[in-house]
Design a protein around this motif. Structure first.
Motif, mmCIF file in Angstrom:
data_model
loop_
_atom_site.group_PDB
_atom_site.id
_atom_site.type_symbol
_atom_site.label_atom_id
_atom_site.label_comp_id
_atom_site.label_asym_id
_atom_site.label_seq_id
_atom_site.Cartn_x
_atom_site.Cartn_y
_atom_site.Cartn_z
ATOM 1 N N ARG A 1 14.831 13.811 13.232
ATOM 2 C CA ARG A 1 13.414 13.484 13.055
ATOM 3 C C ARG A 1 12.908 14.140 11.785
ATOM 4 O O ARG A 1 13.481 15.115 11.309
ATOM 5 N N VAL B 1 9.099 15.402 10.256
ATOM 6 C CA VAL B 1 7.726 15.659 10.692
ATOM 7 C C VAL B 1 6.913 16.211 9.526
ATOM 8 O O VAL B 1 7.249 17.273 8.993
ATOM 9 N N PHE C 1 -1.092 9.726 19.758
ATOM 10 C CA PHE C 1 -0.277 10.938 19.780
ATOM 11 C C PHE C 1 -0.741 11.874 20.889
ATOM 12 O O PHE C 1 -1.921 11.929 21.207
ATOM 13 N N GLU D 1 -0.121 16.029 22.453
ATOM 14 C CA GLU D 1 0.392 17.366 22.144
ATOM 15 C C GLU D 1 1.696 17.620 22.872
ATOM 16 O O GLU D 1 1.787 17.424 24.091
ATOM 17 N N THR E 1 2.252 20.456 17.376
ATOM 18 C CA THR E 1 2.971 19.214 17.125
ATOM 19 C C THR E 1 2.506 18.171 18.119
ATOM 20 O O THR E 1 2.382 18.441 19.314
ATOM 21 N N ALA F 1 3.152 14.051 19.336
ATOM 22 C CA ALA F 1 4.194 13.023 19.321
ATOM 23 C C ALA F 1 3.720 11.765 20.010
ATOM 24 O O ALA F 1 2.830 11.792 20.862
ATOM 25 N N SER F 2 4.359 10.670 19.664
ATOM 26 C CA SER F 2 4.112 9.394 20.331
ATOM 27 C C SER F 2 4.860 9.390 21.665
ATOM 28 O O SER F 2 6.069 9.632 21.684
ATOM 29 N N PRO G 1 9.167 9.400 20.944
ATOM 30 C CA PRO G 1 8.981 10.840 20.819
ATOM 31 C C PRO G 1 9.377 11.454 19.472
ATOM 32 O O PRO G 1 8.886 12.514 19.119
ATOM 33 N N GLN H 1 6.370 12.027 15.045
ATOM 34 C CA GLN H 1 5.579 13.241 15.242
ATOM 35 C C GLN H 1 4.801 13.606 13.986
ATOM 36 O O GLN H 1 5.154 13.204 12.876
ATOM 37 N N SER I 1 2.714 17.396 12.665
ATOM 38 C CA SER I 1 2.318 18.766 12.986
ATOM 39 C C SER I 1 1.147 19.160 12.108
ATOM 40 O O SER I 1 1.056 18.748 10.957
#
Length: 125
Positions: free
Chosen positions: A5, A7, A37, A39, A48, A50-51, A55, A58, A60
């Motif tokens: 990922r 971010v 999104f 937490e 951070t 995320a969906s 997931p 993301q 942050s």
């Protein structure tokens, strides 16, 4: 080694009062919540989001990295952080924060990209 990922780390103004940081975190959670999104992590200085359906998607927000000497612009999670570190060293990249095992379960290092941006390269232990 593979990338798991990427971010972005969005800087937010740090407050003199702890409740100011909490207010900023809540405001960002509410804003990004409008896009779906949720937490997934909050250390007070970094949160951070995320969906739920994807997931690895993301974002942050952070006041400052409180466990390292500078604040990264982006985080890249890899499958083998030691191999990534070795590749960066072999490639002559500027390591600005050496390999560290952090108390929240990640092993990471920071490297400066050709544009001057600081990249947090990490793997979960």
């Amino acid at each position: 080694m593979s990338v798991r990922r990427v971010v972005p780390n969005i800087p937010i103004a740090a407050s003199e009062a702890p409740e100011g940081d909490a207010d900023a975190m809540r405001a960002n959670a509410a804003f990004y919540g409008l896009l779906g999104f949720e937490e997934v992590m909050n250390h007070g200085w970094i949160m951070t989001l995320a969906s739920p359906s994807h997931p690895a998607a993301q974002v942050s927000v952070m006041t400052a990295d409180r466990t390292a000497p500078l604040t990264p612009d982006m985080s890249v999670e890899v499958s083998d952080v030691d191999a990534a570190h070795a590749a960066m060293v072999r490639g002559g990249a500027e390591i600005v924060y050496g390999l560290h095992d952090e108390e929240w379960g990640v092993r990471r290092f920071f490297v400066r990209d050709p544009n001057g941006r600081v990249i947090n390269v990490l793997g979960h232990r």
